[in-house]
Design an enzyme around this catalytic site. Structure first.
Site, PDB file in Angstrom:
ATOM      1  N   LYS A 170      35.194  40.789  43.489  1.00 29.90           N
ATOM      2  CA  LYS A 170      36.238  39.797  43.245  1.00 29.90           C
ATOM      3  C   LYS A 170      35.808  38.721  42.245  1.00 29.90           C
ATOM      4  O   LYS A 170      36.642  38.053  41.651  1.00 29.90           O
ATOM      5  CB  LYS A 170      36.704  39.207  44.560  1.00 29.90           C
ATOM      6  CG  LYS A 170      37.351  40.308  45.411  1.00 29.90           C
ATOM      7  CD  LYS A 170      38.200  39.805  46.504  1.00 29.90           C
ATOM      8  CE  LYS A 170      39.016  40.917  47.139  1.00 29.90           C
ATOM      9  NZ  LYS A 170      38.207  42.047  47.638  1.00 29.90           N
TER      10      LYS A 170
HETATM   11  C1  PLP Z   1      38.623  43.212  47.937  1.00 32.58           C
HETATM   12  C2  PLP Z   1      37.655  44.284  48.151  1.00 32.58           C
HETATM   13  C3  PLP Z   1      38.035  45.633  48.153  1.00 32.58           C
HETATM   14  C4  PLP Z   1      39.470  46.070  47.990  1.00 32.58           C
HETATM   15  O1  PLP Z   1      40.015  45.746  46.740  1.00 32.58           O
HETATM   16  P1  PLP Z   1      41.594  45.634  46.556  1.00 32.58           P
HETATM   17  O2  PLP Z   1      41.789  45.124  45.200  1.00 32.58           O
HETATM   18  O3  PLP Z   1      42.064  44.680  47.611  1.00 32.58           O
HETATM   19  O4  PLP Z   1      42.139  46.990  46.766  1.00 32.58           O
HETATM   20  C5  PLP Z   1      37.054  46.578  48.343  1.00 32.58           C
HETATM   21  N1  PLP Z   1      35.773  46.233  48.546  1.00 32.58           N
HETATM   22  C6  PLP Z   1      35.375  44.955  48.553  1.00 32.58           C
HETATM   23  C7  PLP Z   1      33.946  44.645  48.806  1.00 32.58           C
HETATM   24  C8  PLP Z   1      36.291  43.937  48.342  1.00 32.58           C
HETATM   25  O5  PLP Z   1      35.893  42.670  48.346  1.00 32.58           O
END
Ligand code: PLP
Length: 499
Positions: free
Chosen positions: A112
């Site tokens: 993120k």
């Molecule tokens: C947010 C996240 C996901 C999922 O991503 P999306 O964009 O919500 O589909 C997968 N793995 C981790 C570690 C995340 O932080």
């Protein structure tokens, strides 16, 4: 060409990219989209020689054309600088016959960061030029997190002038490390609070707060504060994620693994559908993507949808070792359905009404067929996640976290087409989930806290604990509030008054 943004549920709106980013969610509850997507393509010539930052300039130039080149350039320089532990930002690693794209080299060790180091910079530049001085309006980011978004958003927005940030997380449903990452966050404009219930409860309450016109009026008139979202529904989060798909492709070119124009397949650990949707956007603007594979954990609502055409949120919610994928409503799916249906806003409006009213919706067969041509799917249960962590370590000497492990399992089950390279997106450092990873490797962790787990994991595997995580053990906890979802509105109100 109409580059304006409107809701997925109505084509009436007419917002610029900046306005869409500032507002977050459309008034009717839909997500912002533009019908210009795919009209401008990114040329693959020269891609192999570009830095991550140069690719970002190209991608953002196409997808957010109302930002000036120099604005985008400044944002990129600030977002993708020294805070990343690898100069490639998202380095590609070989993994057996496949590849793994590390999306966790940012300040909070999760994917993120890619978006949330950028969003605050884009957000800070959404005021019309020259107006900054007179207009004292502030933006309060309100976000519900299933674990990783919260910290990444806090790190991105802390002390950014003209902004504030309030993060809610489901009490007891994030790891010790994740919780400490948030509750130790410094910054004069940050608030962090635990909420009873699961992530979907918190996210629904946040959506209700955004839809609350009375609250919006009070905050605007009383405090000159406007609420906005940092959740992955924000255009300003989605767009930066498109870049790493190009980066993966460029690295495959440099390795000589593909020739220009050859197709690649991506396997994506999926929750809210933001990460994988960025892959779809990459394809629309010219990246040769053969398939995008949705990998879910035991909350396999997307697997059921992609195999049956029925999306049904009325099902048990499982708390798993991959909390950021424990989601029953994948918000960004709405954007994919909008584009895949050829921009059929009335259809999307109807489907989302069904979801709201009945807890489920069913897409027309022709639409499902089209979606399935591009999107594959699979899921892993808890024991498969654990086995995958240990298998990946034994086979390749590479440690993966439980989210990435869902993808690893799904990729392992897929028939291999030797012509098409496969890239698994790795979404978190294994050290964010040291207990689960250590247990998967058979370590005895009884009585150890998360930090002792980290140390033991490092010692056993000869890998290194990221400093940003290790030093949490000694950071003071600054937030210990815990409330019910019904109290969230007041909490936001009070946080806004402090801005
Ligand atoms: C947010 C996240 C996901 C999922 O991503 P999306 O964009 O919500 O589909 C997968 N793995 C981790 C570690 C995340 O932080």
């Amino acid at each position: 060409m109409d580059t304006f943004f409107h809701s997925t549920r109505s084509t009436n709106g007419h917002l610029t990219g900046k306005q869409a980013i500032r507002q977050g969610l459309a008034d009717d509850g839909g997500l912002f989209v533009t019908d210009a997507l795919g009209k401008d393509k990114l040329s693959l010539d020269g891609l192999a020689d570009m830095s991550y930052q140069e690719m970002a300039l190209q991608v953002l130039g196409i997808l957010l054309p109302d930002y000036s080149q120099s604005e985008v350039r400044d944002c990129i320089a600030q977002a993708y600088g020294e805070q990343w532990s690898d100069p490639l930002i998202t380095p590609l690693r070989p993994l057996g016959d496949d590849y793994l794209l590390e999306l966790f080299q940012g300040p909070t060790c999760a994917f993120k960061d890619v978006a949330l180091q950028m969003l605050p910079r884009l957000m800070a530049r959404t005021l019309p030029t020259g107006q900054e001085a007179q207009d004292d309006q502030k933006i309060m980011i309100v976000t519900a997190t299933s674990g990783d978004t919260g910290k990444a958003a806090l790190a991105g927005f802390a002390d950014v002038p003209g902004t504030g940030i309030t993060v809610f997380y489901p009490s007891g449903k994030v790891s010790q490390v994740q919780e400490l990452q948030m509750t130790t966050q410094t910054g004069s404009n940050v608030s962090v609070c635990a909420v009873d219930g699961n992530f979907d409860d918190a996210q629904s309450a946040v959506k209700a707060i955004f839809a609350d016109r009375e609250l919006a009026r009070d905050l605007d008139q009383g405090n000159r504060v406007m609420l906005s979202s940092a959740n992955s529904i924000n255009v300003g989060r989605l767009v930066p994620q498109v870049v790493y798909y190009f980066s993966a492709y460029a690295q495959l070119l440099r390795l000589g693994r593909i020739s220009l124009g050859q197709e690649v397949e991506f396997v994506v650990p999926t929750g809210n559908f933001g990460d994988i949707l960025a892959g779809y956007y990459a394809k629309r603007i010219g990246l040769p993507v053969k398939h995008l594979v949705v990998a879910s954990d035991r909350n396999n609502v997307l697997f059921d949808f992609l195999t049956s055409g029925t999306y049904n949120r009325q099902r048990p919610f499982y708390q798993t070792s991959s909390p950021s994928m424990d989601i029953l409503v994948s918000s960004n799916l709405e954007r994919m359905l909008y584009y895949m249906s050829g921009g059929d806003a009335p259809l999307i409006q109807m489907l989302m009404n069904d979801l709201q009213g009945w807890g489920s919706f069913e897409v027309p067969e022709s639409l499902l067929a089209k979606v399935r041509e591009l999107f594959g799917c699979g899921w892993a249960d808890e024991s498969q996640v654990s086995q995958s962590i240990s298998q990946c370590w034994k086979r390749s000497g590479y440690l993966i976290d439980p989210h990435t492990a869902c993808g690893y399992y799904v990729m392992d089950q897929m028939p291999r087409d030797t012509q098409t390279p496969r890239v698994l997106l790795s979404t978190a450092s294994p050290y964010k989930f040291p207990r689960v990873v250590g247990q998967a490797l058979g370590l005895d962790l009884d009585g150890a806290d998360d930090f002792e787990c980290m140390d033991l994991l490092a010692k056993t595997t000869g890998t290194t604990v990221p400093q940003a995580l290790r030093r949490l053990a000694d950071s003071p906890v600054l937030f210990s509030d815990s409330i019910s979802t019904g109290q969230m509105r007041d909490y936001v109100s009070r946080a806004a008054q402090r801005l």
